[in-house]
Write a protein that holds these residues in place. Structure first.
Motif, mmCIF file in Angstrom:
data_model
loop_
_atom_site.group_PDB
_atom_site.id
_atom_site.type_symbol
_atom_site.label_atom_id
_atom_site.label_comp_id
_atom_site.label_asym_id
_atom_site.label_seq_id
_atom_site.Cartn_x
_atom_site.Cartn_y
_atom_site.Cartn_z
ATOM 1 N N GLU A 165 0.819 -1.213 0.000
ATOM 2 C CA GLU A 165 0.000 0.000 0.000
ATOM 3 C C GLU A 165 0.856 1.268 0.000
ATOM 4 O OE1 GLU A 165 -2.537 -0.404 3.395
ATOM 5 O OE2 GLU A 165 -3.786 -1.938 2.445
ATOM 6 N N GLY A 166 2.014 1.227 0.643
ATOM 7 C CA GLY A 166 2.870 2.400 0.757
ATOM 8 C C GLY A 166 3.787 2.629 -0.423
ATOM 9 N N SER A 167 3.934 1.626 -1.281
ATOM 10 C CA SER A 167 4.836 1.725 -2.430
ATOM 11 C C SER A 167 4.379 2.865 -3.344
ATOM 12 C CB SER A 167 4.829 0.400 -3.192
ATOM 13 O OG SER A 167 5.735 0.436 -4.248
ATOM 14 N N PRO A 168 5.276 3.659 -3.851
ATOM 15 C CA PRO A 168 6.703 3.435 -4.024
ATOM 16 C C PRO A 168 7.569 3.950 -2.872
ATOM 17 C CG PRO A 168 6.102 5.370 -5.253
ATOM 18 C CD PRO A 168 4.835 4.834 -4.615
ATOM 19 N N GLU A 169 6.945 4.439 -1.811
ATOM 20 C CA GLU A 169 7.729 4.908 -0.668
ATOM 21 C C GLU A 169 7.996 3.763 0.295
ATOM 22 O OE1 GLU A 169 5.628 8.244 1.000
ATOM 23 O OE2 GLU A 169 6.174 9.536 -0.678
ATOM 24 N N GLU A 170 9.074 3.897 1.078
ATOM 25 C CA GLU A 170 9.387 2.924 2.115
ATOM 26 C C GLU A 170 8.439 3.132 3.289
ATOM 27 O OE1 GLU A 170 13.502 2.692 3.265
ATOM 28 O OE2 GLU A 170 14.182 2.554 1.190
ATOM 29 N N ILE A 171 7.995 2.037 3.863
ATOM 30 C CA ILE A 171 7.190 2.095 5.093
ATOM 31 C C ILE A 171 8.094 1.670 6.246
ATOM 32 C CG2 ILE A 171 4.987 1.744 3.938
ATOM 33 C CD1 ILE A 171 6.351 -1.143 5.890
ATOM 34 N N CYS A 172 7.667 1.969 7.477
ATOM 35 C CA CYS A 172 8.508 1.617 8.621
ATOM 36 C C CYS A 172 7.657 1.443 9.873
ATOM 37 C CB CYS A 172 9.578 2.683 8.851
ATOM 38 S SG CYS A 172 8.952 4.364 9.056
ATOM 39 N N GLY A 173 8.274 0.835 10.887
ATOM 40 C CA GLY A 173 7.593 0.637 12.153
ATOM 41 C C GLY A 173 8.489 -0.045 13.165
ATOM 42 N N VAL A 174 7.905 -0.327 14.319
ATOM 43 C CA VAL A 174 8.616 -0.904 15.453
ATOM 44 C C VAL A 174 8.022 -2.276 15.752
ATOM 45 C CG1 VAL A 174 9.226 -0.583 17.890
ATOM 46 C CG2 VAL A 174 9.018 1.418 16.376
ATOM 47 N N LEU A 175 8.885 -3.215 16.131
ATOM 48 C CA LEU A 175 8.465 -4.565 16.516
ATOM 49 C C LEU A 175 8.583 -4.715 18.022
ATOM 50 C CD1 LEU A 175 10.381 -6.494 13.729
ATOM 51 C CD2 LEU A 175 7.923 -6.004 13.796
ATOM 52 N N GLY A 176 7.506 -5.185 18.659
ATOM 53 C CA GLY A 176 7.516 -5.420 20.096
ATOM 54 C C GLY A 176 7.456 -6.896 20.397
ATOM 55 N N ARG A 189 3.859 2.739 24.687
ATOM 56 C CA ARG A 189 2.863 1.665 24.553
ATOM 57 C C ARG A 189 3.497 0.309 24.816
ATOM 58 N NH1 ARG A 189 -0.209 1.941 19.063
ATOM 59 N NH2 ARG A 189 -1.269 0.142 19.972
ATOM 60 N N LEU A 190 4.693 0.094 24.269
ATOM 61 C CA LEU A 190 5.397 -1.176 24.502
ATOM 62 C C LEU A 190 5.627 -1.392 25.986
ATOM 63 C CD1 LEU A 190 8.067 -1.026 21.670
ATOM 64 C CD2 LEU A 190 6.442 -2.866 21.996
ATOM 65 N N GLU A 191 6.125 -0.372 26.653
ATOM 66 C CA GLU A 191 6.403 -0.480 28.086
ATOM 67 C C GLU A 191 5.127 -0.766 28.868
ATOM 68 O OE1 GLU A 191 8.216 2.207 31.708
ATOM 69 O OE2 GLU A 191 8.807 2.690 29.651
ATOM 70 N N ALA A 192 4.035 -0.082 28.521
ATOM 71 C CA ALA A 192 2.762 -0.285 29.207
ATOM 72 C C ALA A 192 2.240 -1.712 29.020
ATOM 73 C CB ALA A 192 1.729 0.723 28.721
ATOM 74 N N ARG A 193 2.561 -2.318 27.894
ATOM 75 C CA ARG A 193 2.124 -3.692 27.615
ATOM 76 C C ARG A 193 3.109 -4.738 28.118
ATOM 77 N NH1 ARG A 193 -0.192 -4.341 21.636
ATOM 78 N NH2 ARG A 193 -0.337 -6.427 22.493
ATOM 79 N N GLY A 194 4.207 -4.300 28.719
ATOM 80 C CA GLY A 194 5.207 -5.237 29.215
ATOM 81 C C GLY A 194 6.048 -5.864 28.120
#
Length: 145
Positions: A18-29, A70-75
């Motif tokens: 869906e984001g192409s042609p731009e790079e998408i990004c995020g964090v893994l918990g 959010r990550l910290e709150a979820r442990g």
């Protein structure tokens, strides 16, 4: 090794399409196990605020802090980060290596051409005097669960 649930893998691929042609990004918990295995439990999409999002990514700093809260709150722990290479290989670019800053975290990269996913751990290095030096990516086994 990193263990990535199928649903999260598919969500990241869908977002990359869906984001192409731009790079998408995020964090893994998730969690880090004593023997070095990381288990992803969640993924947190973030806006790519890079000056040229077609060839690099930069997670929005405010979103990144909110995700960490959010990550910290979820442990959960920060297992790593993900981004896409819409027209490149599923391996770190020279730019990725130059900008990596999170030692012992996974960097998951999704390629759309070819349709592939890979993961690398960033290993920080020190020089003879113990000062920070350039680090390097080490390919890690990615298991889709």
């Amino acid at each position: 090794m990193i263990v990535l649930p199928t649903a999260i893998r598919e969500a990241i691929f869908e977002r990359a399409r869906e984001g192409s042609p731009e790079e998408i990004c995020g964090v893994l918990g998730g969690t880090h196990e004593p023997e070095g295995t990381s288990r992803v439990r969640s993924q947190y999409p973030a806006d790519n605020v890079a000056e040229n999002p077609r060839t690099r990514y930069e997670i929005d700093p405010e979103q990144q802090l909110a995700i960490f809260d959010r990550l910290e709150a979820r442990g959960e722990e920060i297992v790593g980060f993900y981004h896409s290479h819409p027209h490149g290989p599923a391996r770190p670019s020279d730019t990725d290596a130059a900008l990596a800053t999170w030692p012992d975290r996974s960097y998951v990269i999704v390629s759309l051409e070819p349709h592939k996913i890979g993961s690398w751990r960033w290993r920080a290095s020190t020089d003879r005097d113990g000062a920070d030096a350039d680090g390097r990516f080490e390919r890690e086994r990615l298991v889709v669960d």
